[in-house]
Design an enzyme around this catalytic site. Structure first.
Site, PDB file in Angstrom:
ATOM      1  N   GLY A  35      -3.304   2.193  11.763  1.00 60.28           N
ATOM      2  CA  GLY A  35      -4.343   2.371  10.765  1.00 60.28           C
ATOM      3  C   GLY A  35      -5.144   1.096  10.566  1.00 60.28           C
ATOM      4  O   GLY A  35      -4.883   0.060  11.184  1.00 60.28           O
ATOM      5  N   GLY A  78      -6.478  -2.105   8.341  1.00 63.68           N
ATOM      6  CA  GLY A  78      -6.042  -2.940   7.234  1.00 63.68           C
ATOM      7  C   GLY A  78      -5.353  -4.197   7.727  1.00 63.68           C
ATOM      8  O   GLY A  78      -5.011  -4.334   8.909  1.00 63.68           O
ATOM      9  N   GLY A  79      -5.143  -5.125   6.804  1.00 65.96           N
ATOM     10  CA  GLY A  79      -4.540  -6.406   7.144  1.00 65.96           C
ATOM     11  C   GLY A  79      -3.135  -6.272   7.686  1.00 65.96           C
ATOM     12  O   GLY A  79      -2.747  -6.966   8.638  1.00 65.96           O
ATOM     13  N   ILE A  80      -2.328  -5.377   7.094  1.00 70.52           N
ATOM     14  CA  ILE A  80      -0.940  -5.253   7.539  1.00 70.52           C
ATOM     15  C   ILE A  80      -0.857  -4.613   8.923  1.00 70.52           C
ATOM     16  O   ILE A  80      -0.167  -5.142   9.808  1.00 70.52           O
ATOM     17  CB  ILE A  80      -0.099  -4.493   6.505  1.00 70.52           C
ATOM     18  CG1 ILE A  80      -0.095  -5.255   5.165  1.00 70.52           C
ATOM     19  CG2 ILE A  80       1.332  -4.328   7.001  1.00 70.52           C
ATOM     20  CD1 ILE A  80       0.558  -4.501   4.032  1.00 70.52           C
ATOM     21  N   GLU A 115      -6.168   7.382  15.594  1.00 67.09           N
ATOM     22  CA  GLU A 115      -7.458   7.883  15.133  1.00 67.09           C
ATOM     23  C   GLU A 115      -8.530   6.818  15.298  1.00 67.09           C
ATOM     24  O   GLU A 115      -9.656   7.100  15.656  1.00 67.09           O
ATOM     25  CB  GLU A 115      -7.385   8.367  13.683  1.00 67.09           C
ATOM     26  CG  GLU A 115      -7.032   7.336  12.650  1.00 67.09           C
ATOM     27  CD  GLU A 115      -6.944   7.934  11.251  1.00 67.09           C
ATOM     28  OE1 GLU A 115      -6.671   9.127  11.131  1.00 67.09           O
ATOM     29  OE2 GLU A 115      -7.151   7.185  10.278  1.00 67.09           O
ATOM     30  N   GLY A 142      -6.134  10.115   7.681  1.00 62.63           N
ATOM     31  CA  GLY A 142      -5.169  10.650   8.629  1.00 62.63           C
ATOM     32  C   GLY A 142      -3.742  10.196   8.411  1.00 62.63           C
ATOM     33  O   GLY A 142      -2.889  10.416   9.276  1.00 62.63           O
ATOM     34  N   LYS A 190      -2.172  -7.981  -7.892  1.00 62.39           N
ATOM     35  CA  LYS A 190      -2.725  -8.865  -8.934  1.00 62.39           C
ATOM     36  C   LYS A 190      -1.836 -10.089  -9.163  1.00 62.39           C
ATOM     37  O   LYS A 190      -1.307 -10.313 -10.257  1.00 62.39           O
ATOM     38  CB  LYS A 190      -2.947  -8.091 -10.239  1.00 62.39           C
ATOM     39  CG  LYS A 190      -4.049  -7.027 -10.120  1.00 62.39           C
ATOM     40  CD  LYS A 190      -4.413  -6.444 -11.466  1.00 62.39           C
ATOM     41  CE  LYS A 190      -5.592  -5.473 -11.331  1.00 62.39           C
ATOM     42  NZ  LYS A 190      -5.971  -4.869 -12.618  1.00 62.39           N
TER      43      LYS A 190
END
Length: 431
Positions: free
Chosen positions: A215, A217-219, A238, A336, A361
C-alpha cells in the site's frame, strides 16, 4: 477511414471536447495521475454553464476550480476516496462520499448502481493500430468506458504505453485533446525511526519467493527499503510506485517464483516519479489491469505466499481497523485494504499485515484502543485481521480468542498506555 483520419476528426481543444456533456451527467475520472488536467480545468472554467454534473473519482491530486462549495449545483465531486484536495469538502459535507471496496467499483458501474455517462481520462499517444493505453489507472475506468455514452481523452506523450487490459481504440472515443505537460510526480512519504522499526518487523516475516502487495505510505515504503536482501520476489498489487521499481532494478523482484501470472507484475494504478512512468513504457514485465482483476480477493488469493502490507489509523481490542476516518469525520476511503487482507488470508502461505505507529500526536494518544472512537468507519473487520505490527512488535490475531487478541495488542501498544489499556480490558472482561 484510417485510424489517423479518425484521430484527426476527433482532435479538438479541451473547451470543445467537454461539449459532449449534458446536464445531469456523471463523469468518471481515473485514480490519481490518470486524471486529465486540461479537461478538468476546462470543466472548471465552464462549470456555471451546466447543472447537476457529478465527477466520480478515487484520489484526485489537484484542487480544480470545480471543487468549490459555491458551485455544487453546477458541478459536484463524488468521492470514492478522499485526498488532500477533497478532504475538506467531504468533512464539511459539500462533497459526496460513496463507500465501496475498490475491487467492486467496476461491478457497481456495470450494474448501474453508480452512474457513468461520460469518461474523462489521460491516455498515451495512439499506436499504429489505433489503440491508446490508459496505463496510469485502468482501475474502474475500463468498466466505465463500457457503460459511457462518451469517452473523452487527454493524449499526452508522457503517458506510458503499458501492457495489460488497459487499452481503448480510437473508434470508442468521442473526442480528444492533446497536452504535453509533465505528469504530476508524487514523492515517497517521510520515513522516520518508528516507520523503520515497523518495516523491520514486517521485512523479517517476508520470505524469499513471496508475492507482495504494498500500500501507499511511509510504513509500507519502509518495508520496501528493507527488502533489498531478499530474492525472487513477485508483485501483485493495486499501486505500482517507485519503491517497487527500485526492487526490480536491484534484482530483488523478478516474478519468477509466482504461481499465478508468473513473470509478470500486476497493478491497477501508478503513482510516483517520471522515472517510474518511463519504466512502465512497453515494459514486458508489467501489466496494468482493471481493479476487479487485481484486487479481487479470490483472484489475488491464487498467488501462493501473498504478503500484503497496509496501514491503519486505529485498532480496537477485537481487531477492528479504522483506516479511513477520524471518528465520524472522513479522512480517506475504503480503498483496497480489505480486498488484499482477504486475498492474503486465502493465499497458500499468505500473510496480511496491518501496520500502524502505536501512538499519535507526539505520543499523547494510543492508536490501540479498547473500542474504536464513536463514528469510526470500520475498514477491515475483526474476522479478517491477521498480523498487526507497531514499532513495539507483532500481534498475530487470526484464530485467536477475544482475550488472546486483547493481550497480544496490549503487548505491542506504547508502554506509556499499557497500564490503562489493561484496566479498560478488565472492565470489559477481556483480562
Amino acid at each position: 477511414m484510417s485510424v489517423q483520419s479518425l484521430y484527426q476528426s476527433k482532435r479538438m481543444s479541451a473547451a470543445d471536447a467537454i461539449q459532449v456533456l449534458k446536464d445531469g451527467d456523471t463523469i468518471v475520472v481515473p485514480t490519481g495521475v490518470g486524471e486529465p488536467p486540461s479537461l478538468l480545468t476546462a470543466l472548471s472554467d465552464a462549470r456555471r454553464n451546466y447543472r447537476d454534473i457529478k465527477v466520480s473519482q478515487i484520489l484526485p491530486l489537484r484542487k480544480y476550480g470545480y471543487i468549490d462549495p459555491e458551485t455544487t449545483a453546477h458541478v459536484r465531486h463524488s468521492a470514492y476516496f478522499f485526498g488532500g484536495a477533497t478532504r475538506p469538502g467531504g468533512q464539511e459535507g459539500w462533497i459526496d462520499f460513496v463507500p465501496a471496496y475498490f475491487s467492486e467499483l467496476p461491478m457497481l458501474i456495470k450494474r448501474g448502481l453508480t452512474p457513468s455517462e461520460v469518461v474523462f481520462s489521460m491516455a498515451s499517444p495512439m499506436d499504429e493500430h489505433g489503440f491508446f493505453s490508459l496505463s496510469l489507472a485502468p482501475d474502474y475506468t475500463m468498466a466505465a468506458i463500457e457503460k459511457a455514452r462518451a469517452v473523452v481523452l487527454e493524449v499526452n506523450p508522457n503517458v506510458p504505453f503499458a501492457n495489460g487490459d488497459c487499452h481503448i481504440h480510437i473508434s470508442q472515443v468521442a473526442a480528444l485533446t492533446e497536452s504535453s505537460d509533465p505528469l504530476l510526480e508524487v514523492g515517497l512519504p517521510k520515513i522516520g525511526p518508528v516507520q523503520e522499526a515497523i518495516g523491520s518487523y514486517v521485512a523479517e516475516m517476508i520470505p524469499d519467493g513471496a508475492t507482495l502487495q504494498i500500500g501507499y505510505g511511509g510504513i509500507p515504503d519502509a518495508v520496501v527499503m528493507q527488502l533489498t536482501n531478499k530474492h525472487d520476489l513477485g508483485i501483485h498489487t493495486e499501486m505500482v510506485g517507485d519503491g517497487i521499481m527500485t526492487l526490480v532494478e536491484a534484482g530483488v523482484v523478478n516474478n519468477l517464483k509466482k504461481n499465478y501470472h508468473r513473470g509478470k507484475m500486476l497493478a491497477t494504478f501508478a503513482l510516483g516519479s517520471k522515472k517510474l512512468y518511463d519504466f512502465m513504457h512497453r515494459n514486458p514485465a508489467l501489466e496494468m489491469h482493471p481493479v476487479d482483476f487485481t484486487n479481487d480477493p479470490y483472484l489475488a488469493g491464487k498467488n501462493d505466499n501473498l504478503h500484503c502490507i497496509n496501514a491503519t489509523m486505529q485498532i480496537d481490542f477485537m481487531g477492528q481497523c479504522g483506516s479511513e476516518s477520524l471518528g465520524a469525520k472522513p479522512y480517506s476511503g475504503t480503498g483496497g485494504q480489505a480486498d488484499f487482507v482477504r486475498a492474503a488470508n486465502r493465499s497458500n502461505g499468505g500473510k496480511a499485515f496491518i501496520v500502524l505507529p502505536s501512538t499519535a500526536k507526539d505520543d499523547t494518544i494510543s492508536r490501540i484502543v479498547p473500542t474504536l472512537t464513536p463514528g469510526t468507519h470500520v475498514s477491515t473487520s475483526k474476522n479478517d485481521i491477521n498480523y498487526v505490527v507497531t514499532e513495539h512488535g507483532v500481534a498475530q490475531l487470526r484464530g485467536k480468542s477475544a482475550k488472546q487478541r486483547c493481550e497480544a495488542l496490549i503487548a505491542i501498544a506504547h508502554p506509556n498506555f499499557r497500564a490503562e489499556l489493561r484496566e479498560a480490558a478488565k472492565k470489559m472482561n477481556l483480562l
